[in-house]
Design a protein around this motif. Sequence first.
Motif, PDB file in Angstrom:
ATOM      1  N   LEU A 266      39.217  43.175  36.856  1.00 41.96           N
ATOM      2  CA  LEU A 266      38.903  44.114  37.938  1.00 41.96           C
ATOM      3  C   LEU A 266      40.133  44.315  38.830  1.00 41.96           C
ATOM      4  O   LEU A 266      40.517  45.449  39.134  1.00 41.96           O
ATOM      5  CB  LEU A 266      37.730  43.569  38.774  1.00 41.96           C
ATOM      6  N   GLY A 267      40.748  43.197  39.223  1.00 40.67           N
ATOM      7  CA  GLY A 267      41.930  43.283  40.081  1.00 40.67           C
ATOM      8  C   GLY A 267      43.029  44.094  39.433  1.00 40.67           C
ATOM      9  O   GLY A 267      43.657  44.954  40.062  1.00 40.67           O
TER      10      GLY A 267
ATOM     11  N   MET B 195      37.079  38.912  36.727  1.00 38.11           N
ATOM     12  CA  MET B 195      37.578  39.222  38.061  1.00 38.11           C
ATOM     13  C   MET B 195      39.023  39.713  37.991  1.00 38.11           C
ATOM     14  O   MET B 195      39.394  40.678  38.632  1.00 38.11           O
ATOM     15  CB  MET B 195      37.530  37.958  38.945  1.00 38.11           C
ATOM     16  N   ALA B 196      39.825  39.011  37.206  1.00 38.04           N
ATOM     17  CA  ALA B 196      41.223  39.397  37.066  1.00 38.04           C
ATOM     18  C   ALA B 196      41.333  40.791  36.458  1.00 38.04           C
ATOM     19  O   ALA B 196      42.188  41.594  36.841  1.00 38.04           O
ATOM     20  CB  ALA B 196      41.972  38.375  36.205  1.00 38.04           C
TER      21      ALA B 196
END
Lengths: 329, 329
Positions: free
Chosen positions: A258-259, A255-256
Amino acid sequence: MKIVVDAMGGDYAPQSIVAGVVEAVRELGVNVVLVGIKDQVEEELRKFDYPRKKIEIIHAPEVVGMDEPATVSIRKKRESSISVGMKLLKEPDYDAFISAGNTGAVVASASFNLGMIPGVERAAIGLVIPTLKKFAFLMDVGANTEPKPEHLFHSAQMAQVYVREVLGVPNPSVGLLNIGEEAGKGSGFEKETHKLMTEQLSHFLGNIEPNEIFSGKTDCIICDGFVGNVVIKVSEGLMEAAGTLLKREIKKSPMAMLGAFIIKSNLQHIKKYADYSEYGGAPLLGVNGLVMISHGRSSPKAIKNAIKATMREVEHKIIESMRKVISGQ
Amino acid sequence: MKIVVDAMGGDYAPQSIVAGVVEAVRELGVNVVLVGIKDQVEEELRKFDYPRKKIEIIHAPEVVGMDEPATVSIRKKRESSISVGMKLLKEPDYDAFISAGNTGAVVASASFNLGMIPGVERAAIGLVIPTLKKFAFLMDVGANTEPKPEHLFHSAQMAQVYVREVLGVPNPSVGLLNIGEEAGKGSGFEKETHKLMTEQLSHFLGNIEPNEIFSGKTDCIICDGFVGNVVIKVSEGLMEAAGTLLKREIKKSPMAMLGAFIIKSNLQHIKKYADYSEYGGAPLLGVNGLVMISHGRSSPKAIKNAIKATMREVEHKIIESMRKVISGQ
């Protein structure tokens, strides 16, 4: 206008230097004299297409290493690219000298070969740094590590000329870098300098604390060469460390990642903003000639930007302006 | 163990101090003596539930302001919380003093009231800073702005004791902060200090450049108080400026806001990592007693962590260890 460039100075010389010079003559229409080992410079130049008449080569058989003592360019390697290039400035055809080489050697050679602006005792290096407003001019970032108060006073006067003429800021303000805001802060040296500037410098705003450097509180920030060098190196190191930490953090989760991917361009924009090379080199002020020092790791773009900034120095005749200000005219 | 805490020191005193002390006595089981204006301290304490016997109040009617000259605590306000608290350390029942107040006043009062460890001429403030490896101990960050080489040598010896005993690093290495790696770099002061450390200090790794501070290259980094103060303030200012720039960038597009939202916890993790208060206060070393200086903007958590670090100082009897090292035993 003819600008002399040290082809052999810096960690990526002559490749990076020659590439930057070629970009500059193409884009800015300037004439450049490359000083260095002729064969090597010619070999690099052969890789590019450029207006031939715009670049001249002057042979210098020796090279001052990045880690050699500062005085080598004066005492031993008198045929180095720094020495040969610097001496050209004494002739009327050549307007300025740029080197990404050994900073100490460039300062020593400039002081020795060009002499000083009357009234100025020691040279100092300025650097344009990004701030939250726009930029500030930090000086000295490494030439004079044990200055007297008068040296800092002259640095402030020269910095004001530079910021006004080259960066286009009318009536630049000055802050004295100190570890407290009050006049009585710091050592005896800072107190004496504060007094001198309060009495004799126009638009002096008093002490500026190190945590305010990047706020844009003053246009010029004056300090001794040891402290100025610490400021830029701590900043470099901290930005690098923060970048490494961020990468470590991001790798911990998809997720990180992606961010981070989404805001990558924003982060790069900040990196670009914080990149000193965007703003040209670091002028050596106080010597009787235009000398620009580029970072040892200068990219071709940094060299081009240094040439661009130097062209403004030549156009605005800053040596004449500094001479007038120092002599009180 | 009984730790004396200046209830009136810092920008958020007494609220923040009292809150931190209450957290500490609850979590760490320590006994604390709060020194300050009794009514005010009692009023704050009334807000909390805590083991009554663990906190004692000693009245001190005066307060040294954050911007008052350093000598005020000695010459004028002899009944200030700093003065009264410091003098308690001369009695056997009290083990250490912590203040988030006027740093200069704490240094002056400690030197005046406690005297120095035999052989040490001047006190210095150390600070635990985060690095890419884990942490480093930077000293001096502001007590002695015009030291002699011997002062830095003693600082290095005391820093080694601190890092070994309090931070648990066996055989800590030392670097001398300088603007170049080679022994001949910097001013005469740095050269002389380098020589002294090379000859007499164990595990001395030579000069360390400011861009390597956060790399974790050495466990202790030694410099004069002016330069050390510049290092921490430049770092603070740069992180703040970078944060502001990032916010500005992110506001430019909804996509960037989404990306930032996703990595928000990662960014906060980095911020926490870079937050000095996570690591306790800044010990004042060289004086003949345990004195801890907290940041003027200390949160309750920072106060609690300062108390925790101070407890380790007491347990490991670091004054005795420093005395032995300084005297060469």
